[in-house]
Each structure stands twice: as structure tokens, then as C-alpha cells.
Write a protein that holds these residues in place. Structure first.
Motif, PDB file in Angstrom:
ATOM      1  N   GLY A 388      53.206 -57.596 -75.231  1.00 57.59           N
ATOM      2  CA  GLY A 388      54.405 -57.323 -76.028  1.00 57.59           C
ATOM      3  C   GLY A 388      54.609 -55.824 -76.165  1.00 57.59           C
ATOM      4  N   THR A 389      54.642 -55.345 -77.403  1.00 51.72           N
ATOM      5  CA  THR A 389      54.709 -53.901 -77.652  1.00 51.72           C
ATOM      6  C   THR A 389      53.406 -53.409 -78.274  1.00 51.72           C
ATOM      7  OG1 THR A 389      55.804 -54.354 -79.777  1.00 51.72           O
ATOM      8  CG2 THR A 389      57.223 -53.845 -77.905  1.00 51.72           C
ATOM      9  N   ASN A 390      52.332 -54.164 -78.074  1.00 46.50           N
ATOM     10  CA  ASN A 390      51.006 -53.772 -78.550  1.00 46.50           C
ATOM     11  C   ASN A 390      50.129 -53.371 -77.379  1.00 46.50           C
ATOM     12  OD1 ASN A 390      51.847 -54.481 -81.093  1.00 46.50           O
ATOM     13  ND2 ASN A 390      50.122 -55.805 -81.536  1.00 46.50           N
ATOM     14  N   ILE A 391      49.184 -52.501 -77.642  1.00 52.15           N
ATOM     15  CA  ILE A 391      48.155 -52.214 -76.659  1.00 52.15           C
ATOM     16  C   ILE A 391      46.878 -52.894 -77.124  1.00 52.15           C
ATOM     17  CG2 ILE A 391      47.506 -49.993 -77.738  1.00 52.15           C
ATOM     18  CD1 ILE A 391      47.007 -49.059 -74.760  1.00 52.15           C
ATOM     19  N   ALA A 392      46.256 -53.643 -76.240  1.00 52.96           N
ATOM     20  CA  ALA A 392      45.082 -54.444 -76.581  1.00 52.96           C
ATOM     21  C   ALA A 392      43.970 -54.131 -75.596  1.00 52.96           C
ATOM     22  CB  ALA A 392      45.436 -55.934 -76.561  1.00 52.96           C
ATOM     23  N   GLY A 393      42.811 -54.751 -75.794  1.00 56.68           N
ATOM     24  CA  GLY A 393      41.701 -54.460 -74.908  1.00 56.68           C
ATOM     25  C   GLY A 393      40.573 -55.448 -75.028  1.00 56.68           C
ATOM     26  N   SER A 394      39.540 -55.197 -74.247  1.00 56.32           N
ATOM     27  CA  SER A 394      38.312 -55.987 -74.305  1.00 56.32           C
ATOM     28  C   SER A 394      37.175 -55.087 -73.849  1.00 56.32           C
ATOM     29  CB  SER A 394      38.413 -57.225 -73.405  1.00 56.32           C
ATOM     30  OG  SER A 394      38.564 -56.847 -72.045  1.00 56.32           O
ATOM     31  N   VAL A 395      35.962 -55.445 -74.232  1.00 55.47           N
ATOM     32  CA  VAL A 395      34.794 -54.641 -73.883  1.00 55.47           C
ATOM     33  C   VAL A 395      33.706 -55.541 -73.312  1.00 55.47           C
ATOM     34  CG1 VAL A 395      35.231 -52.797 -75.561  1.00 55.47           C
ATOM     35  CG2 VAL A 395      33.922 -54.807 -76.263  1.00 55.47           C
ATOM     36  N   SER A 396      32.855 -54.959 -72.484  1.00 55.20           N
ATOM     37  CA  SER A 396      31.703 -55.669 -71.930  1.00 55.20           C
ATOM     38  C   SER A 396      30.511 -54.726 -71.928  1.00 55.20           C
ATOM     39  CB  SER A 396      31.989 -56.192 -70.523  1.00 55.20           C
ATOM     40  OG  SER A 396      32.353 -55.128 -69.668  1.00 55.20           O
ATOM     41  N   LEU A 397      29.334 -55.283 -72.097  1.00 54.99           N
ATOM     42  CA  LEU A 397      28.122 -54.483 -72.242  1.00 54.99           C
ATOM     43  C   LEU A 397      27.627 -53.998 -70.886  1.00 54.99           C
ATOM     44  CD1 LEU A 397      25.994 -53.491 -74.322  1.00 54.99           C
ATOM     45  CD2 LEU A 397      24.703 -55.595 -73.827  1.00 54.99           C
ATOM     46  N   ASN A 398      27.403 -52.698 -70.782  1.00 60.49           N
ATOM     47  CA  ASN A 398      26.805 -52.121 -69.578  1.00 60.49           C
ATOM     48  C   ASN A 398      25.292 -52.038 -69.696  1.00 60.49           C
ATOM     49  OD1 ASN A 398      29.217 -51.763 -68.258  1.00 60.49           O
ATOM     50  ND2 ASN A 398      29.477 -49.651 -68.913  1.00 60.49           N
ATOM     51  N   GLY A 399      24.839 -51.496 -70.791  1.00 62.78           N
ATOM     52  CA  GLY A 399      23.408 -51.327 -70.992  1.00 62.78           C
ATOM     53  C   GLY A 399      23.118 -50.876 -72.402  1.00 62.78           C
ATOM     54  N   LEU A 400      21.847 -50.886 -72.783  1.00 61.36           N
ATOM     55  CA  LEU A 400      21.481 -50.453 -74.115  1.00 61.36           C
ATOM     56  C   LEU A 400      20.060 -49.939 -74.147  1.00 61.36           C
ATOM     57  CD1 LEU A 400      20.786 -53.459 -76.503  1.00 61.36           C
ATOM     58  CD2 LEU A 400      20.624 -53.612 -74.039  1.00 61.36           C
ATOM     59  N   GLU A 401      19.796 -49.140 -75.151  1.00 59.12           N
ATOM     60  CA  GLU A 401      18.450 -48.656 -75.427  1.00 59.12           C
ATOM     61  C   GLU A 401      18.105 -49.007 -76.863  1.00 59.12           C
ATOM     62  OE1 GLU A 401      18.297 -44.512 -74.726  1.00 59.12           O
ATOM     63  OE2 GLU A 401      18.747 -44.656 -72.587  1.00 59.12           O
ATOM     64  N   ILE A 402      16.866 -49.451 -77.090  1.00 62.88           N
ATOM     65  CA  ILE A 402      16.450 -49.795 -78.442  1.00 62.88           C
ATOM     66  C   ILE A 402      15.188 -49.018 -78.795  1.00 62.88           C
ATOM     67  CG2 ILE A 402      17.508 -52.082 -78.395  1.00 62.88           C
ATOM     68  CD1 ILE A 402      14.788 -53.289 -77.840  1.00 62.88           C
ATOM     69  N   SER A 403      15.056 -48.740 -80.067  1.00 63.96           N
ATOM     70  CA  SER A 403      13.853 -48.073 -80.573  1.00 63.96           C
ATOM     71  C   SER A 403      13.565 -48.598 -81.972  1.00 63.96           C
ATOM     72  CB  SER A 403      14.039 -46.557 -80.588  1.00 63.96           C
ATOM     73  OG  SER A 403      15.146 -46.197 -81.398  1.00 63.96           O
ATOM     74  N   LEU A 404      12.292 -48.644 -82.311  1.00 70.07           N
ATOM     75  CA  LEU A 404      11.868 -49.189 -83.608  1.00 70.07           C
ATOM     76  C   LEU A 404      12.023 -48.140 -84.690  1.00 70.07           C
ATOM     77  CD1 LEU A 404      10.619 -51.658 -85.055  1.00 70.07           C
ATOM     78  CD2 LEU A 404       8.367 -50.617 -84.620  1.00 70.07           C
ATOM     79  N   VAL A 405      12.694 -48.522 -85.766  1.00 69.54           N
ATOM     80  CA  VAL A 405      12.825 -47.653 -86.938  1.00 69.54           C
ATOM     81  C   VAL A 405      11.725 -47.963 -87.947  1.00 69.54           C
ATOM     82  CG1 VAL A 405      14.297 -46.973 -88.872  1.00 69.54           C
ATOM     83  CG2 VAL A 405      15.305 -47.471 -86.639  1.00 69.54           C
ATOM     84  N   GLU A 406      11.564 -49.253 -88.240  1.00 63.93           N
ATOM     85  CA  GLU A 406      10.546 -49.652 -89.213  1.00 63.93           C
ATOM     86  C   GLU A 406      10.215 -51.130 -89.027  1.00 63.93           C
ATOM     87  OE1 GLU A 406       9.601 -49.191 -94.015  1.00 63.93           O
ATOM     88  OE2 GLU A 406      11.476 -48.442 -93.160  1.00 63.93           O
ATOM     89  N   SER A 407       8.934 -51.454 -89.211  1.00 66.53           N
ATOM     90  CA  SER A 407       8.481 -52.848 -89.149  1.00 66.53           C
ATOM     91  C   SER A 407       7.841 -53.222 -90.477  1.00 66.53           C
ATOM     92  CB  SER A 407       7.484 -53.043 -88.003  1.00 66.53           C
ATOM     93  OG  SER A 407       6.911 -54.340 -88.070  1.00 66.53           O
ATOM     94  N   TYR A 408       8.190 -54.399 -90.986  1.00 70.81           N
ATOM     95  CA  TYR A 408       7.593 -54.919 -92.221  1.00 70.81           C
ATOM     96  C   TYR A 408       6.595 -56.029 -91.937  1.00 70.81           C
ATOM     97  CZ  TYR A 408      11.595 -52.462 -94.211  1.00 70.81           C
ATOM     98  OH  TYR A 408      12.523 -51.503 -94.546  1.00 70.81           O
ATOM     99  N   VAL A 409       6.331 -56.260 -90.635  1.00 69.66           N
ATOM    100  CA  VAL A 409       5.397 -57.332 -90.249  1.00 69.66           C
ATOM    101  C   VAL A 409       4.296 -56.784 -89.339  1.00 69.66           C
ATOM    102  CG1 VAL A 409       7.042 -59.210 -90.501  1.00 69.66           C
ATOM    103  CG2 VAL A 409       6.943 -57.945 -88.343  1.00 69.66           C
ATOM    104  N   GLY A 410       3.984 -55.505 -89.512  1.00 67.03           N
ATOM    105  CA  GLY A 410       2.939 -54.914 -88.701  1.00 67.03           C
ATOM    106  C   GLY A 410       3.488 -54.334 -87.418  1.00 67.03           C
TER     107      GLY A 410
END
Length: 473
Positions: A388-410
């Protein structure tokens, strides 16, 4: 000395003019031609409202002496504007030219001569060789809307011929030149005011530009002009703010719009350049409002998924969770830690987002026991399209990195979550994000305006939208 020079420069350069626009619009000659067609239909209708006052007078005619005459009841029965053009005048505005226009009028005549002889009948008036030249100024009004004004006008009526019917029409034809002159003068006097009124009449439509368009209950986008339009020999450029705001509180983002310029194209009626700045202000607003957050529970996972969001599913990767909180449901809270940033490069749009995932065990008394917190940095591909007269979109995951901030279970190796986190993002988070992005947000448009065959190209720092337009009656 340098300080005072800088203060003087700032005084000469208003903030809105010293800031790059978030959106640039370009109206080409092709777009002006379409506007001319619409405008001429409006002008023709307005010219048909010309009111010609009754005319009366005395004239000395051979063999009849002094003749009193009057013409009245004049009405337009036909009006044509066969030739017209609308051109650009650099640094000034527009020039409207109309040539070979004609008007046909019918009316009644009446005479009295030799003191007692009266006669009457009808007449036809043909006005030809009518031409108009009008200058139009283009500016920005106090509310940020584009505006036009009548800057100059000249009109020529080359001929107004009267033909009388009935009664002693031979008598009237003898002094028709007197009436020709009076009618020409009356019509010419009304032409420029009617043209000016028609030009000013465009402003109510221009004021329907959605300078403040609501996106949802949290945000709106501002499309007000930051300066007067720029007129060149080939197009008119309009510079719009293009910035998202929170509805409850307008706050400027801590970054500015990058400079960009539209390519020199003219195949379409309208070009829109949408800066990555505009989309990044949306990220700033929603992140500031805390709206970029989602709580995920097991019922949100696909029923066919072998992995469930409970402590039992985690016993193989983090055994301590199941030992400490046996057979309990879990909840993950995913939220951004800073605003996401979109980047446009030629034919490529990427989104960088950083956030945290906090996992909880839901205990029998419904209290939440924290299990761990991890940082997640993602790279996401983005697609954009027009609906219509809106601009829309979509996203898809390429990659990610994770790191631990804090653990409450050891202690545990965060890499054991390398499959779990992408699974949650792809099956729950991104579908919800895409459902929202599918709604889109409004582009700067006028009321009753639709986009025809819009095309999108991703350029450096901005999206280029090329489109024709149509207006509903």
C-alpha cells in the motif's frame, strides 16, 4: 575569536537547515505532468464559474440616433483549455502556461432607439486567443507542509466576437465592437484572480501530507519539511525530517542523519530516499521505551519440537539445573541491551542487535528462580518491501555470538547453548518480530494518493523508492 565566529554561524543557520534530512522526496517532470492534468481539470471547472456582469450603455448609430443597449443573463456554455504546460523555474518555482483557450457564452440583448422603438433577442459570444502565464512559488508553511502561492500572472484575450440573433439584429451588429471591448475587459479582469485562487486551492491537498503519522500506540514518525523545497530545471526536491518519536515524549536520538543524495533519475513520477537514520530512530525509540523485550515460555515453542523449555530438557547440557529445580517449567526473558542498528550498503541491509537472555525456573509457588544470564550479539539480514503506502520488512538470522554473564547454577561452558539459543530466536523471537514488521509504517503521502508499481533499491545509507502515483477522485 573562533568562539564568536561559531556563534555567528549558528545564528545564520537554523537547526533544521543544518541537519541532514532523514527522508528526501523528488518530484520529477513526469510527476508534474500528471499534476498538471489534475490541476487543469480543476482550473477549467473554476474558470467555468466566471461571472460576467450585465453590460449597458449608449451609442450613436447612423440612421438610428442614440441607441440604449443592454446585454444580460450571460452564461458559459463551453470552455476549452487545449494547450497548457507546467514547467520548472530553478530556484523560483513553477510556471503555468495556457494557450489558445476559448470560451463560448450565451446571453440576452435588449435595445431602445428613436425613443419608442424597443427590441430584444439572444446572442452568442465567442472568446478566443485566450492565453495565461502564471508563476507559482513553492515553499514550506509554518506546520512543515509544502505550500504553493501565486507569484505572478498575465492574461491576454485576443478576441471576443458577439453574434446577435432575433429582432433588429442588424442594428446590434453595427456597434458590436463596443460590446466586444467591454466583454473582453470583463473576462480578462477575472482570469488572473481565478488562476490565483486555483493555485491557492492546491494548499488544502498539500496539507494532507502526513507530517506526523502514527505508527502504533507507542510511536509516530515526523515527516515535516525541514526547509523549503529546492527547485532545479529537472525536478523538485523536498527534505523531510523522517524521524520516529515516542508519542508520550519527543526525544532526539544521540546520533544524526548521514548525508545522501538521490541519483539523477526521471523515469518515475516520484522518488523517495529513506535514510537508515529513520529506521535507527525507530530502534532508539522502542529500545528507550523498553518495548524490545519478550518473555518466552514452553507453550510458545512448536508442538513438534523435541526440545521443551523445562529443566528436564536441560539435564543433558546443564545437569545442575535439573538437579536443583527438578521437572519444572522454565521462562526465558529476551531483551535488547542497546538499540539495534540497521546499515544499508548497495543491495544489502543488515541489522546488528545485542541483548541478553535470562533463564528462570518457574517454581511450584510460581516464583521465578534465576538460572543464568547470557549476552547475545546477532547479525540479521533484512528485506524491505512496499505494501500500500507503507514500507514493511522481514528479518532472518545470519549468525550470533553468546557469552556468559552470570550463572546461578554453578559454572558451565556457554557453548552448550549454541543450539538452544538460535532455536529459540528462530522459532519464537523472529516470527514475532516479522509479524510486527509486516504491518510496516506509513511513507510520506497525501490523502487519496496511491503508489503505482513501486520499486526499491538499497543504496549506501538509504533506501531508494521509485514509483508512479495516482490520486483517487
Amino acid at each position: 575569536m573562533n568562539k564568536w565566529w561559531l556563534l555567528g554561524l549558528l545564528a545564520l543557520c537554523p537547526l533544521t537547515l543544518c541537519t541532514n534530512p532523514g527522508v528526501t522526496g523528488r518530484l520529477t517532470q513526469k510527476g508534474l505532468e500528471y499534476g498538471r492534468q489534475i490541476g487543469m481539470a480543476v482550473l477549467q471547472k473554476r474558470l467555468q464559474s466566471i461571472k460576467i456582469p450585465d453590460i449597458s450603455g449608449k451609442v450613436k448609430v447612423k440612421h438610428a440616433g442614440k441607441v440604449k443597449y443592454s446585454v444580460s443573463g450571460m452564461r458559459i456554455v463551453n470552455l476549452g483549455l487545449p494547450q497548457s504546460s507546467l514547467g520548472l523555474v530553478p530556484s523560483s518555482g513553477l510556471k503555468l502556461s495556457i494557450g489558445n483557450a476559448f470560451i463560448k457564452i450565451k446571453g440576452r440583448w435588449r435595445v431602445k432607439y428613436l425613443r419608442v422603438i424597443k427590441d430584444s433577442g439572444s446572442f452568442d459570444l465567442s472568446v478566443s486567443g485566450l492565453s495565461i502565464s502564471a508563476g507559482m512559488g513553492v515553499s514550506r508553511d509554518g506546520t512543515g507542509h509544502p505550500a504553493v502561492s501565486s507569484a505572478s500572472c498575465s492574461a491576454i484575450v485576443r478576441s471576443a466576437k458577439v453574434k446577435f440573433h432575433g429582432g433588429a439584429s442588424w442594428l446590434y451588429n453595427l456597434f458590436s465592437r463596443y460590446i466586444d471591448k467591454a466583454l473582453r475587459k470583463s473576462i480578462k479582469k477575472q482570469l488572473c484572480p481565478l488562476v490565483a485562487k486555483s493555485i491557492e486551492g492546491l494548499n488544502p491537498r498539500l496539507q494532507t501530507l502526513n507530517v506526523l503519522a502514527k505508527v502504533d500506540k507507542y510511536s509516530e514518525i515526523q515527516y515535516s519539511l525541514v526547509s523549503s523545497p529546492s527547485v532545479t530545471k529537472n525536478y523538485i526536491d523536498l527534505y523531510l525530517k523522517g524521524e520516529f518519536y515516542a508519542i508520550a515524549h519527543h526525544q532526539e536520538p544521540p546520533f544524526t542523519a548521514p548525508a545522501f543524495s538521490l541519483p539523477d533519475q526521471a523515469k518515475s513520477m516520484l522518488y523517495l530516499g529513506l535514510s537508515q537514520y529513520t529506521l535507527n530512530t525507530a530502534g532508539f525509540v522502542y529500545n528507550t521505551l523498553g518495548r524490545l523485550s519478550i518473555d518466552i515460555t514452553d507453550d510458545m515453542l512448536p508442538k513438534s519440537s523435541p526440545f521443551r523449555l523445562n529443566t528436564k530438557s536441560f539435564q543433558l547440557i546443564i545437569p545442575e539445573i535439573e538437579k536443583k529445580y527438578p521437572n519444572m517449567p522454565m521462562k526465558c526473558v529476551v531483551k535488547t541491551s542497546k538499540q539495534p542498528l540497521i546499515t544499508f550498503e548497495p543491495n544489502n541491509a543488515t541489522l546488528q542487535a545485542a541483548g541478553t537472555v535470562t533463564a528462570y525456573a518457574i517454581q511450584p509457588n510460581s516464583t521465578l528462580a534465576p538460572l543464568f544470564i547470557i549476552n547475545v550479539v546477532t547479525s540479521v539480514s533484512a528485506k524491505v518491501y512496499i505494501t500500500g503506502t507503507n514500507i514493511a520488512g522481514s528479518v532472518s538470522l545470519n549468525g550470533l555470538e553468546i557469552s556468559l554473564v552470570e550463572s546461578y547454577v554453578g559454572p558451565f561452558q556457554v557453548q552448550v547453548l549454541n543450539n538452544v539459543v538460535p532455536f529459540i530466536l528462530k522459532t519464537v523471537v523472529l516470527p514475532q518480530v516479522n509479524a510486527y514488521l509486516k504491518k510496516g509504517f506509513p511513507l510520506p503521502t497525501l490523502r487519496k494518493m496511491s503508489l503505482v508499481n513501486p520499486q526499491i533499491q538499497i543504496q549506501k545509507n538509504y533506501l531508494l523508492i521509485a514509483t508512479d502515483v495516482r490520486f483517487q477522485p
